[in-house]
Design an enzyme around this catalytic site. Structure first.
Site, PDB file in Angstrom:
ATOM      1  N   ASN A   1      13.723   5.031  -5.660  1.00 31.39           N
ATOM      2  CA  ASN A   1      12.476   5.432  -6.282  1.00 31.39           C
ATOM      3  C   ASN A   1      12.285   6.884  -5.681  1.00 31.39           C
ATOM      4  O   ASN A   1      13.307   7.462  -4.981  1.00 31.39           O
ATOM      5  CB  ASN A   1      11.216   4.564  -5.707  1.00 31.39           C
TER       6      ASN A   1
ATOM      7  N   ASP B   1      10.718  -3.483  -4.465  1.00 28.53           N
ATOM      8  CA  ASP B   1      10.343  -4.874  -4.796  1.00 28.53           C
ATOM      9  C   ASP B   1      11.373  -5.725  -5.406  1.00 28.53           C
ATOM     10  O   ASP B   1      11.247  -7.038  -5.428  1.00 28.53           O
ATOM     11  CB  ASP B   1       9.108  -5.107  -5.417  1.00 28.53           C
TER      12      ASP B   1
ATOM     13  N   LYS C   1      33.488  -1.353 -10.507  1.00 27.42           N
ATOM     14  CA  LYS C   1      32.502  -0.346 -11.118  1.00 27.42           C
ATOM     15  C   LYS C   1      32.202  -0.875 -12.635  1.00 27.42           C
ATOM     16  O   LYS C   1      33.181  -1.557 -13.307  1.00 27.42           O
ATOM     17  CB  LYS C   1      33.094   1.054 -11.521  1.00 27.42           C
TER      18      LYS C   1
ATOM     19  N   PHE D   1       0.780   1.167   2.963  1.00 31.97           N
ATOM     20  CA  PHE D   1       0.668   2.299   2.152  1.00 31.97           C
ATOM     21  C   PHE D   1       0.484   1.568   0.708  1.00 31.97           C
ATOM     22  O   PHE D   1       0.858   0.607   0.213  1.00 31.97           O
ATOM     23  CB  PHE D   1       1.630   3.204   2.079  1.00 31.97           C
TER      24      PHE D   1
ATOM     25  N   LYS E   1      -4.124  -5.398  -1.695  1.00 35.81           N
ATOM     26  CA  LYS E   1      -3.140  -5.351  -0.806  1.00 35.81           C
ATOM     27  C   LYS E   1      -3.555  -5.792   0.654  1.00 35.81           C
ATOM     28  O   LYS E   1      -2.716  -6.355   1.200  1.00 35.81           O
ATOM     29  CB  LYS E   1      -2.318  -4.176  -0.858  1.00 35.81           C
TER      30      LYS E   1
ATOM     31  N   LYS F   1      -1.735  -8.844   2.349  1.00 42.97           N
ATOM     32  CA  LYS F   1      -0.692  -8.667   3.548  1.00 42.97           C
ATOM     33  C   LYS F   1      -1.304  -8.498   4.941  1.00 42.97           C
ATOM     34  O   LYS F   1      -0.776  -8.117   6.075  1.00 42.97           O
ATOM     35  CB  LYS F   1       0.078  -7.279   3.186  1.00 42.97           C
TER      36      LYS F   1
HETATM   37  N1  CTP Z   1       6.324  -3.293   1.287  1.00 43.60           N
HETATM   38  C1  CTP Z   1       7.232  -3.725   2.005  1.00 43.60           C
HETATM   39  N2  CTP Z   1       8.268  -4.614   1.706  1.00 43.60           N
HETATM   40  C2  CTP Z   1       8.591  -4.725   0.220  1.00 43.60           C
HETATM   41  C3  CTP Z   1       7.542  -3.970  -0.550  1.00 43.60           C
HETATM   42  C4  CTP Z   1       6.402  -3.125  -0.117  1.00 43.60           C
HETATM   43  O1  CTP Z   1       6.825  -3.761   3.453  1.00 43.60           O
HETATM   44  N3  CTP Z   1       9.334  -5.315  -0.172  1.00 43.60           N
HETATM   45  C5  CTP Z   1       5.132  -2.427   1.780  1.00 43.60           C
HETATM   46  C6  CTP Z   1       5.375  -0.901   1.578  1.00 43.60           C
HETATM   47  O2  CTP Z   1       5.744  -0.228   2.682  1.00 43.60           O
HETATM   48  C7  CTP Z   1       3.809  -0.594   1.611  1.00 43.60           C
HETATM   49  C8  CTP Z   1       3.235  -1.632   0.843  1.00 43.60           C
HETATM   50  O3  CTP Z   1       4.065  -2.826   1.147  1.00 43.60           O
HETATM   51  O4  CTP Z   1       3.266  -0.227   2.782  1.00 43.60           O
HETATM   52  C9  CTP Z   1       2.749  -1.509  -0.558  1.00 43.60           C
HETATM   53  O5  CTP Z   1       3.851  -1.531  -1.329  1.00 43.60           O
HETATM   54  P1  CTP Z   1       3.802  -1.848  -2.901  1.00 43.60           P
HETATM   55  O6  CTP Z   1       5.119  -2.309  -3.269  1.00 43.60           O
HETATM   56  O7  CTP Z   1       3.075  -1.031  -3.871  1.00 43.60           O
HETATM   57  O8  CTP Z   1       2.873  -3.327  -2.939  1.00 43.60           O
HETATM   58  P2  CTP Z   1       2.887  -4.729  -3.673  1.00 43.60           P
HETATM   59  O9  CTP Z   1       1.820  -5.406  -2.739  1.00 43.60           O
HETATM   60  O10 CTP Z   1       4.395  -5.199  -3.494  1.00 43.60           O
HETATM   61  O11 CTP Z   1       2.241  -4.496  -5.006  1.00 43.60           O
HETATM   62  P3  CTP Z   1       2.724  -3.908  -6.373  1.00 43.60           P
HETATM   63  O12 CTP Z   1       4.426  -3.580  -6.329  1.00 43.60           O
HETATM   64  O13 CTP Z   1       2.510  -4.904  -7.355  1.00 43.60           O
HETATM   65  O14 CTP Z   1       1.932  -2.773  -6.665  1.00 43.60           O
END
Ligand code: CTP
Length: 402
Positions: A209, A278, A288, A322, A336, A340
């Site tokens: 990303n 995610d 490859k 974040f 969130k 969390k």
């Molecule tokens: N985060 C994490 N581990 C993951 C995904 C996210 O620790 N596998 C943490 C990020 O570091 C950030 C927070 O979760 O602090 C938010 O991440 P985000 O991916 O935006 O939140 P989600 O709850 O997964 O929601 P969505 O993807 O639906 O926006």
């Protein structure tokens, strides 16, 4: 930032000495009064005249050169210093100071110094890893001397590994941090994650990303400046590592989870600024993937949500997440926080110019457990880092944790 500060720079005989003129020039530019002391060996790499011209002060090398004034030179230098920086610090000078040997002007001035002393080692990776050296560093640390971790990379001797002199900017940041009066996090440990993760598809491809790591690195730098021990777990980024942090470099969400899992028990504060994937490709192809004539579909599976895991296993720790969003910022960020079990959410709408990935500024909203929302103005990420730390300081009484 260094106006009115007297800094004694001790230069010892390593190849990285060629980088010292740049550092001294930046210190002088930041307002410091810099006095350079060189060992005899250092003069084999750069000349005293170079450093004298850049520092605008006489450079001292030999102990018994007739002084220009009546002062006893090593004592007057040591007395005058607000900080002594030994850069590059060889294994030899570290060993000598650790053993209490003062047999030249620099080692004598270090011995006589009342001011803080910062060593910035640079050497061959095997010398750096030598237990004798590490033991000497531990011993000096126990007496209150500060060390900056060398950077990893290609070394002048041809080896790859830890031992490079850190970037000039990182050294300067650490020096500025040492002068920072506000040490409200002294005695506490921060675990900060930063940057993106990379999830491999095959040996040449991965998904990732747009995170650059700037916000997380800014927080790590600010926390060090305010006296915290900082463990920085970073995905692949191309920005300098803040001085004074303990760095763990990772690539994937799974590697980040492992390092966080190993270290989270040490932390009083955990800030998850990393943009963790995610999803990862369900099947890694060890060769490859060749193109065909039709479309290609990849299957993805969920990674572990590291922050959710931390929230579920949270004790007294302060946990900050974040939320980077494009829609329904406050609603999503609040969800969130609940899901969390967070103490604070730093949310930003990444569609707004000057906010989010890759920018030097950010526009954030802070969401607290009691539902309060704070909306600071757009600020450089470094200033925002201090604002976020101010708010973290207000969440709990850190003095009772020490
Ligand atoms: N985060 C994490 N581990 C993951 C995904 C996210 O620790 N596998 C943490 C990020 O570091 C950030 C927070 O979760 O602090 C938010 O991440 P985000 O991916 O935006 O939140 P989600 O709850 O997964 O929601 P969505 O993807 O639906 O926006």
């Amino acid at each position: 930032m260094l106006v009115g500060k007297c800094i004694v720079v001790g230069v010892t005989g390593g190849i990285a000495a060629y980088k010292v003129p740049d550092l001294v020039s930046k210190m002088v530019g930041a307002g410091a009064d810099v006095h350079v002391v060189m060992t005899e060996s250092a003069t084999a790499f750069i000349t005293p005249l170079t450093l004298q011209t850049i520092s605008r002060n006489p450079v001292s090398v030999r102990m018994f050169d007739p002084p220009g004034t009546w002062e006893v030179r090593h004592v007057s230098l040591a007395d005058r210093a607000d900080l002594v920086v030994v850069v590059p610090a060889t294994a030899n000078i570290i060993g000598k100071v650790s053993a209490g040997i003062a047999d030249d002007l620099l080692s004598t001035a270090i011995m006589a110094a009342k001011a803080p002393v910062l060593f910035v080692p640079a050497m061959n990776v095997h010398m750096w890893e030598n237990p004798i050296l590490q033991n000497n560093i531990d011993r000096l640390r126990s007496f209150g001397y500060t060390f900056m971790e060398p950077a990893a990379g290609r070394l002048a001797c041809g080896y790859e590994g830890r031992g490079r002199l850190p970037e000039t900017e990182s050294i300067l940041e650490l020096i500025c941090g040492l002068f920072n009066e506000k040490k409200d996090f002294a005695g506490t440990t921060f675990l900060i994650t930063a940057g993106p993760t990379r999830e491999p598809i095959d040996p040449v491809r991965f998904i990732t990303n747009r995170s650059t790591g700037k916000m997380g690195y800014g927080l790590a730098e600010a926390a060090v400046q305010r006296g915290a021990e900082v463990i920085l777990v970073s995905g692949p980024v191309s920005i300098p590592v803040p001085g004074g942090v303990t760095l763990f470099s990772v690539e994937t969400a799974a590697e980040m989870f492992d390092v966080v899992f190993e270290n989270s028990h040490k932390a009083d504060v955990i800030i998850k600024a990393a943009a963790v994937a995610d999803y990862r490709p369900k099947h890694y192809s060890s060769s490859k993937i060749k193109k065909g004539t039709g479309d290609l579909s990849l299957e993805f599976e969920r990674t572990t949500d590291i922050l959710k895991y931390l929230g579920e296993n949270k004790g007294e720790q302060v946990l900050i997440g974040f939320a980077a969003e494009t829609d329904d910022l406050l609603k999503n960020a609040a969800a969130k926080m609940q899901k969390k079990n967070l103490d604070l959410v730093v949310a930003n709408d990444i569609t707004v110019p000057g906010a989010g990935f890759g920018t030097d500024t950010n526009i954030i909203k802070l969401i607290y457990r009691d539902g309060r929302i704070e909306e600071p103005e757009r600020l450089p990420k470094r200033e925002l880092a201090h604002l976020i730390l101010d708010r973290i300081a207000g969440l709990t009484d850190f003095s009772i944790r020490r």
